[in-house]
Design a protein around this motif. Structure first.
Motif, PDB file in Angstrom:
ATOM      1  N   ASN A  73       0.837  -1.216   0.000  1.00 31.07           N
ATOM      2  CA  ASN A  73       0.000   0.000   0.000  1.00 31.07           C
ATOM      3  C   ASN A  73       0.868   1.261   0.000  1.00 31.07           C
ATOM      4  O   ASN A  73       0.576   2.232   0.693  1.00 31.07           O
ATOM      5  CB  ASN A  73      -0.945   0.021   1.202  1.00 31.07           C
ATOM      6  CG  ASN A  73      -2.110  -0.922   1.018  1.00 31.07           C
ATOM      7  OD1 ASN A  73      -2.145  -1.687   0.073  1.00 31.07           O
ATOM      8  ND2 ASN A  73      -3.065  -0.872   1.919  1.00 31.07           N
ATOM      9  N   GLN A  74       1.931   1.232  -0.805  1.00 27.24           N
ATOM     10  CA  GLN A  74       2.874   2.342  -0.782  1.00 27.24           C
ATOM     11  C   GLN A  74       2.954   3.015  -2.151  1.00 27.24           C
ATOM     12  O   GLN A  74       3.027   2.353  -3.178  1.00 27.24           O
ATOM     13  CB  GLN A  74       4.258   1.844  -0.356  1.00 27.24           C
ATOM     14  CG  GLN A  74       5.240   2.952  -0.039  1.00 27.24           C
ATOM     15  CD  GLN A  74       6.519   2.407   0.580  1.00 27.24           C
ATOM     16  OE1 GLN A  74       7.562   2.371  -0.068  1.00 27.24           O
ATOM     17  NE2 GLN A  74       6.433   1.968   1.830  1.00 27.24           N
ATOM     18  N   VAL A  75       2.925   4.343  -2.139  1.00 31.68           N
ATOM     19  CA  VAL A  75       3.108   5.155  -3.334  1.00 31.68           C
ATOM     20  C   VAL A  75       4.414   5.914  -3.176  1.00 31.68           C
ATOM     21  O   VAL A  75       4.650   6.525  -2.130  1.00 31.68           O
ATOM     22  CB  VAL A  75       1.927   6.126  -3.538  1.00 31.68           C
ATOM     23  CG1 VAL A  75       2.236   7.173  -4.588  1.00 31.68           C
ATOM     24  CG2 VAL A  75       0.661   5.348  -3.915  1.00 31.68           C
TER      25      VAL A  75
ATOM     26  N   ILE B 141      -9.550   2.513  -0.203  1.00 29.10           N
ATOM     27  CA  ILE B 141      -8.270   1.816  -0.289  1.00 29.10           C
ATOM     28  C   ILE B 141      -7.211   2.674   0.409  1.00 29.10           C
ATOM     29  O   ILE B 141      -6.975   3.816   0.036  1.00 29.10           O
ATOM     30  CB  ILE B 141      -7.854   1.580  -1.751  1.00 29.10           C
ATOM     31  CG1 ILE B 141      -8.998   0.937  -2.561  1.00 29.10           C
ATOM     32  CG2 ILE B 141      -6.583   0.738  -1.800  1.00 29.10           C
ATOM     33  CD1 ILE B 141      -9.403  -0.429  -2.084  1.00 29.10           C
ATOM     34  N   HIS B 142      -6.587   2.102   1.429  1.00 30.95           N
ATOM     35  CA  HIS B 142      -5.581   2.832   2.206  1.00 30.95           C
ATOM     36  C   HIS B 142      -4.224   2.752   1.513  1.00 30.95           C
ATOM     37  O   HIS B 142      -3.842   1.723   0.961  1.00 30.95           O
ATOM     38  CB  HIS B 142      -5.488   2.230   3.616  1.00 30.95           C
ATOM     39  CG  HIS B 142      -4.365   2.791   4.433  1.00 30.95           C
ATOM     40  ND1 HIS B 142      -3.164   2.129   4.590  1.00 30.95           N
ATOM     41  CD2 HIS B 142      -4.250   3.952   5.131  1.00 30.95           C
ATOM     42  CE1 HIS B 142      -2.372   2.851   5.364  1.00 30.95           C
ATOM     43  NE2 HIS B 142      -2.996   3.960   5.695  1.00 30.95           N
ATOM     44  N   PHE B 143      -3.486   3.863   1.520  1.00 29.56           N
ATOM     45  CA  PHE B 143      -2.108   3.839   1.044  1.00 29.56           C
ATOM     46  C   PHE B 143      -1.302   4.902   1.778  1.00 29.56           C
ATOM     47  O   PHE B 143      -1.844   5.839   2.360  1.00 29.56           O
ATOM     48  CB  PHE B 143      -2.022   4.026  -0.477  1.00 29.56           C
ATOM     49  CG  PHE B 143      -2.385   5.400  -0.976  1.00 29.56           C
ATOM     50  CD1 PHE B 143      -1.414   6.371  -1.198  1.00 29.56           C
ATOM     51  CD2 PHE B 143      -3.710   5.731  -1.249  1.00 29.56           C
ATOM     52  CE1 PHE B 143      -1.738   7.629  -1.668  1.00 29.56           C
ATOM     53  CE2 PHE B 143      -4.049   6.992  -1.728  1.00 29.56           C
ATOM     54  CZ  PHE B 143      -3.066   7.945  -1.930  1.00 29.56           C
ATOM     55  N   VAL B 144       0.025   4.732   1.749  1.00 28.40           N
ATOM     56  CA  VAL B 144       0.926   5.679   2.396  1.00 28.40           C
ATOM     57  C   VAL B 144       1.933   6.166   1.356  1.00 28.40           C
ATOM     58  O   VAL B 144       2.349   5.405   0.477  1.00 28.40           O
ATOM     59  CB  VAL B 144       1.642   5.037   3.603  1.00 28.40           C
ATOM     60  CG1 VAL B 144       2.479   3.842   3.186  1.00 28.40           C
ATOM     61  CG2 VAL B 144       2.490   6.062   4.350  1.00 28.40           C
ATOM     62  N   VAL B 145       2.291   7.427   1.437  1.00 31.69           N
ATOM     63  CA  VAL B 145       3.241   8.022   0.495  1.00 31.69           C
ATOM     64  C   VAL B 145       4.628   8.003   1.129  1.00 31.69           C
ATOM     65  O   VAL B 145       4.824   8.488   2.242  1.00 31.69           O
ATOM     66  CB  VAL B 145       2.835   9.467   0.134  1.00 31.69           C
ATOM     67  CG1 VAL B 145       3.856  10.085  -0.810  1.00 31.69           C
ATOM     68  CG2 VAL B 145       1.449   9.477  -0.496  1.00 31.69           C
ATOM     69  N   LYS B 146       5.593   7.421   0.407  1.00 30.58           N
ATOM     70  CA  LYS B 146       6.981   7.358   0.871  1.00 30.58           C
ATOM     71  C   LYS B 146       7.888   7.638  -0.311  1.00 30.58           C
ATOM     72  O   LYS B 146       7.993   6.828  -1.231  1.00 30.58           O
ATOM     73  CB  LYS B 146       7.306   5.975   1.440  1.00 30.58           C
ATOM     74  CG  LYS B 146       6.659   5.655   2.776  1.00 30.58           C
ATOM     75  CD  LYS B 146       7.424   6.266   3.921  1.00 30.58           C
ATOM     76  CE  LYS B 146       6.891   5.781   5.265  1.00 30.58           C
ATOM     77  NZ  LYS B 146       7.601   6.423   6.387  1.00 30.58           N
TER      78      LYS B 146
END
Length: 201
Positions: A81-83, A160-165
């Motif tokens: 779940n990473q952008v 939809i859950h995602f986290v920005v890294k």
């Protein structure tokens, strides 16, 4: 209080369902396999008064029966779940067994508390793409796709859950300013180094 529901095949006019329901409920529950996906039907309703006299049949309502469509994001990694970028092009997919056309779709972005912060508005492009921009590093978001088919089937991917890294370089000074004595002017210097790289998409 009673009511009757009659459902017919809209092409052959064959009666598929004709039952009287002795209840105040304004709906009928049909058993499985009563209707077949891909077919078109029409329905009429009548009611009975306290003397058991049946009313005339209502106007005919025509409806289609369709399989549940597939509607989802295809390029969000559900494992991590990473952008990894501040701008990210989302790709959706839509399919439906009886080829029911998609009317429109839209993309909604939410913050971690699930408050809406961006809404694409209705989109009609057939490539089903939308770019999220201005995503903040080390920040959690939710994204959701919704839409509707040509004949009114509502579509929803869910949240939809995602986290920005992503790597955000520190720039202490883009330019250096220097006053030039006796010239009433300022010298501007910059110290950039060209780095050749490629995206991690």
């Amino acid at each position: 209080m009673k009511n009757r529901l009659i459902i017919k095949n809209n092409i052959t006019n064959a009666v598929i369902y004709n039952k009287i329901q002795e209840t105040l409920h304004s709906y009928h529950i049909l058993s499985s396999n009563t209707l077949v996906n891909g077919n078109v039907y029409n329905a009429q309703l009548s009611i009975f008064d306290e003397n058991d006299v049946e009313s005339d049949l209502s106007n005919t309502v025509t409806f289609h029966c369709y399989s549940t469509p597939l509607f989802s994001f295809i390029n969000l990694n559900t494992t991590t779940n990473q952008v990894k970028n501040s701008n990210y092009e989302l790709q959706l997919q839509y399919s439906q067994l009886e080829d029911e056309p998609l009317n429109y779709y839209k993309v909604l972005l939410y913050d971690y508390s699930q408050k809406e912060i961006n809404n694409s508005g209705n989109l009609y492009n057939t490539d089903l793409k939308y770019v999220l921009s201005g995503l903040l590093n080390d920040t959690q978001y939710y994204v959701r796709g919704v839409g509707q088919t040509l004949n009114g089937i509502n579509l929803d991917t869910g949240l939809i859950h995602f986290v920005v890294k992503y790597i955000s370089p520190s720039l202490f000074s883009l330019v250096q300013l220097e006053n030039l004595p006796f010239e009433a002017s300022v010298k501007v210097s910059s110290h950039f180094v060209k780095i050749v790289g490629k995206s991690n998409l």
